[in-house]
Scaffold this active site. Sequence first.
Site, mmCIF file in Angstrom:
data_model
loop_
_atom_site.group_PDB
_atom_site.id
_atom_site.type_symbol
_atom_site.label_atom_id
_atom_site.label_comp_id
_atom_site.label_asym_id
_atom_site.label_seq_id
_atom_site.Cartn_x
_atom_site.Cartn_y
_atom_site.Cartn_z
ATOM 1 N N LYS A 183 0.875 -1.188 0.000
ATOM 2 C CA LYS A 183 0.000 0.000 0.000
ATOM 3 C C LYS A 183 0.899 1.221 0.000
ATOM 4 O O LYS A 183 2.026 1.169 0.498
ATOM 5 C CB LYS A 183 -0.871 0.015 1.253
ATOM 6 N N ASP A 201 -6.906 4.283 -4.612
ATOM 7 C CA ASP A 201 -7.600 4.159 -3.324
ATOM 8 C C ASP A 201 -8.221 5.545 -3.091
ATOM 9 O O ASP A 201 -8.437 6.282 -4.072
ATOM 10 C CB ASP A 201 -6.619 3.751 -2.196
HETATM 11 P P1 NDP Z 1 -12.693 7.801 -3.096
HETATM 12 O O1 NDP Z 1 -11.652 8.823 -2.917
HETATM 13 O O2 NDP Z 1 -13.254 7.550 -4.437
HETATM 14 O O3 NDP Z 1 -13.876 8.077 -2.105
HETATM 15 C C1 NDP Z 1 -13.687 8.046 -0.713
HETATM 16 C C2 NDP Z 1 -14.907 8.534 0.011
HETATM 17 O O4 NDP Z 1 -14.698 8.565 1.423
HETATM 18 C C3 NDP Z 1 -15.230 9.929 -0.358
HETATM 19 O O5 NDP Z 1 -16.577 10.141 -0.142
HETATM 20 C C4 NDP Z 1 -14.309 10.619 0.662
HETATM 21 O O6 NDP Z 1 -14.436 11.948 0.747
HETATM 22 C C5 NDP Z 1 -14.662 9.912 1.897
HETATM 23 N N1 NDP Z 1 -13.590 10.055 2.913
HETATM 24 C C6 NDP Z 1 -12.267 9.870 2.753
HETATM 25 N N2 NDP Z 1 -11.598 10.066 3.889
HETATM 26 C C7 NDP Z 1 -12.510 10.429 4.793
HETATM 27 C C8 NDP Z 1 -12.444 10.778 6.156
HETATM 28 N N3 NDP Z 1 -11.268 10.807 6.826
HETATM 29 N N4 NDP Z 1 -13.610 11.055 6.787
HETATM 30 C C9 NDP Z 1 -14.791 10.999 6.132
HETATM 31 N N5 NDP Z 1 -14.904 10.674 4.834
HETATM 32 C C10 NDP Z 1 -13.796 10.410 4.172
HETATM 33 O O7 NDP Z 1 -12.116 6.449 -2.476
HETATM 34 P P2 NDP Z 1 -12.596 4.981 -2.697
HETATM 35 O O8 NDP Z 1 -14.052 4.921 -2.954
HETATM 36 O O9 NDP Z 1 -11.659 4.356 -3.642
HETATM 37 O O10 NDP Z 1 -12.296 4.344 -1.267
HETATM 38 C C11 NDP Z 1 -13.291 4.223 -0.241
HETATM 39 C C12 NDP Z 1 -12.912 3.106 0.733
HETATM 40 O O11 NDP Z 1 -12.831 1.875 0.008
HETATM 41 C C13 NDP Z 1 -11.542 3.252 1.407
HETATM 42 O O12 NDP Z 1 -11.617 2.654 2.696
HETATM 43 C C14 NDP Z 1 -10.641 2.420 0.525
HETATM 44 O O13 NDP Z 1 -9.486 1.986 1.206
HETATM 45 C C15 NDP Z 1 -11.571 1.269 0.191
HETATM 46 N N6 NDP Z 1 -11.262 0.476 -0.974
HETATM 47 C C16 NDP Z 1 -11.063 1.025 -2.204
HETATM 48 C C17 NDP Z 1 -10.828 0.232 -3.305
HETATM 49 C C18 NDP Z 1 -10.670 0.792 -4.668
HETATM 50 O O14 NDP Z 1 -10.464 -0.007 -5.588
HETATM 51 N N7 NDP Z 1 -10.778 2.083 -4.895
HETATM 52 C C19 NDP Z 1 -10.722 -1.209 -3.164
HETATM 53 C C20 NDP Z 1 -11.012 -1.715 -1.857
HETATM 54 C C21 NDP Z 1 -11.246 -0.880 -0.814
HETATM 55 P P3 NDP Z 1 -13.055 12.749 0.416
HETATM 56 O O15 NDP Z 1 -12.027 11.796 -0.111
HETATM 57 O O16 NDP Z 1 -13.505 13.683 -0.626
HETATM 58 O O17 NDP Z 1 -12.660 13.291 1.719
HETATM 59 O O1 2IT Z 2 -7.865 -1.532 -0.837
HETATM 60 C C1 2IT Z 2 -7.799 -2.041 -1.984
HETATM 61 O O2 2IT Z 2 -7.941 -3.251 -2.161
HETATM 62 C C2 2IT Z 2 -7.553 -1.148 -3.110
HETATM 63 N N1 2IT Z 2 -7.482 0.053 -2.923
HETATM 64 C C3 2IT Z 2 -7.364 -1.706 -4.484
HETATM 65 C C4 2IT Z 2 -5.960 -2.174 -4.691
HETATM 66 C C5 2IT Z 2 -5.608 -2.604 -6.088
HETATM 67 O O3 2IT Z 2 -4.422 -2.902 -6.280
HETATM 68 O O4 2IT Z 2 -6.464 -2.657 -6.976
#
Ligand code: NDP
Ligand code: 2IT
Length: 446
Positions: A126, A166
């Site tokens: 990560k 992420d």
């Molecule tokens: P995005 O940046 O697309 O969206 C994240 C969302 O969470 C936004 O609404 C964001 O608002 C909000 N957010 C982030 N940090 C905070 C905080 N400290 N407090 C409140 N809200 C917050 O990210 P993803 O959708 O990609 O990721 C969302 C979750 O999913 C994370 O936990 C990530 O680790 C997990 N994840 C993502 C994957 C991927 O492929 N993208 C795969 C597996 C898991 P903002 O960022 O505008 O503050």
């Molecule tokens: O938390 C996760 O699994 C991710 N942000 C996706 C990682 C990836 O390599 O696609």
Amino acid sequence: MSEYIEKILNDVKVKNPNEPEFHQAVHEVLESLEVVLQRHPEYQSLKILERMVEPERVVMFRVPWMDDQGEIHINRGYRIEMNSAIGPYKGGLRFHPSVTLGILKFLGFEQVFKNSLTTLPMGGGKGGSDFNTKGKSDNEIMRFCQSFMTELCRHIGPNTDVPAGDIGVGTREIGFLYGQYKRIRNESTGVLTGKGINWGGSLVRPEATGFGCVYFAQEMLKTHNTGFEDKVVAVSGFGNVAWGAVQKVNDLGGKVVTLSGPDGFIYDPDGIKGEKVDYMLKLRSSNKDAVEDYSKEFGVEFFQGKKPWGVKVDVALPCATENEIYADDAKELIKNGCICVCEGANMPTTMEAYDVIKEAKILYAPGKASNAGGVATSGLEMSQNSMRLPWPREEVDKRLHEIMVRIHNTCIETAEKFGNAGNYVIGANIAGFLKVADAMIDQGLV
Ligand code: NDP
Ligand code: 2IT
């Protein structure tokens, strides 16, 4: 908890001070492994757990960049290469002001078990930066990404370490990072996943985490002889994962009534569908870091500073960030009749909230199982890049679906085998662990 596990946990705390999220993630996994150690003392004598809590490598670096006014800024960049026993390091990059070494270590640790569960050959890693995308112009984001990759490119490669997105890193950022990698290394390879569809990306990758999470929840509901039809669903976050989850819930006949951001949550009793789903993409790319605009656009209620867990729903899909469901939130959800919590985000449920959920015996899946669809589809992108042959949408979606069903069944079977039937946390941790642990043993003292 056994003395042995307690000692490792204590050592982790002493050696990694001020990293509470890392301690939390390690605690949850190690606790699940006690029953494994009873049956397989070799993991203890070979110190597999002690090795796993120590990253193979940590890279920390300076990221200088210039804003549109010509002012210089310095951020900190990181890549945690946690474990490569079963394949190249694989995991996302997070750009968010809350990013610290400890946050990325927790995410890298989780990623090791998650990637193992996908059945694809990927180790865990990560990375990211404390860079705040809020309010930045596209040019500022590009310059930041270029500077970040100028250092990171020395440490990654298609057979070494393959980052992806992420929080704060989507296709736009992956594009800027990939462009810079290519300029420096003069090679077009699958060194990053989540690429644009015209330059090596896989169809369905953008939707994959959310789709996968809902496929997983669908399997959970099946164990209670029900499905998403007519279910009311709370989703938190409004980013990439939330967007995919909302679409798939709609496809399966459910209704999503909430989204949230750092500013609060919106409640849309008619359901988030059609143009409202497309609007989520605008919110995400506006760099405003707020969900309130949705309520203005569609005339629904916005609850400032609140989380969506007090709304009466059947299913909760936390898709925002870590530790966003506290014990009181869990109690609210259960009181209101929620039967299933399926994590789209990484570690959104606090340990205290998990205790409440466990006690109530509702369906609950940890992110390392239920959000593995994102990285699994990244793995499929790597395969397509290696073959230089893109698969059609149906093919990728079919494989993603199969993978999620398989992970679900593996969790169920493993939990049962180790005397904890129905416990997805124990099933996921043990199944993810065994494959990595055995690979480490096969490879000698690594
Ligand atoms: P995005 O940046 O697309 O969206 C994240 C969302 O969470 C936004 O609404 C964001 O608002 C909000 N957010 C982030 N940090 C905070 C905080 N400290 N407090 C409140 N809200 C917050 O990210 P993803 O959708 O990609 O990721 C969302 C979750 O999913 C994370 O936990 C990530 O680790 C997990 N994840 C993502 C994957 C991927 O492929 N993208 C795969 C597996 C898991 P903002 O960022 O505008 O503050
Ligand atoms: O938390 C996760 O699994 C991710 N942000 C996706 C990682 C990836 O390599 O696609």
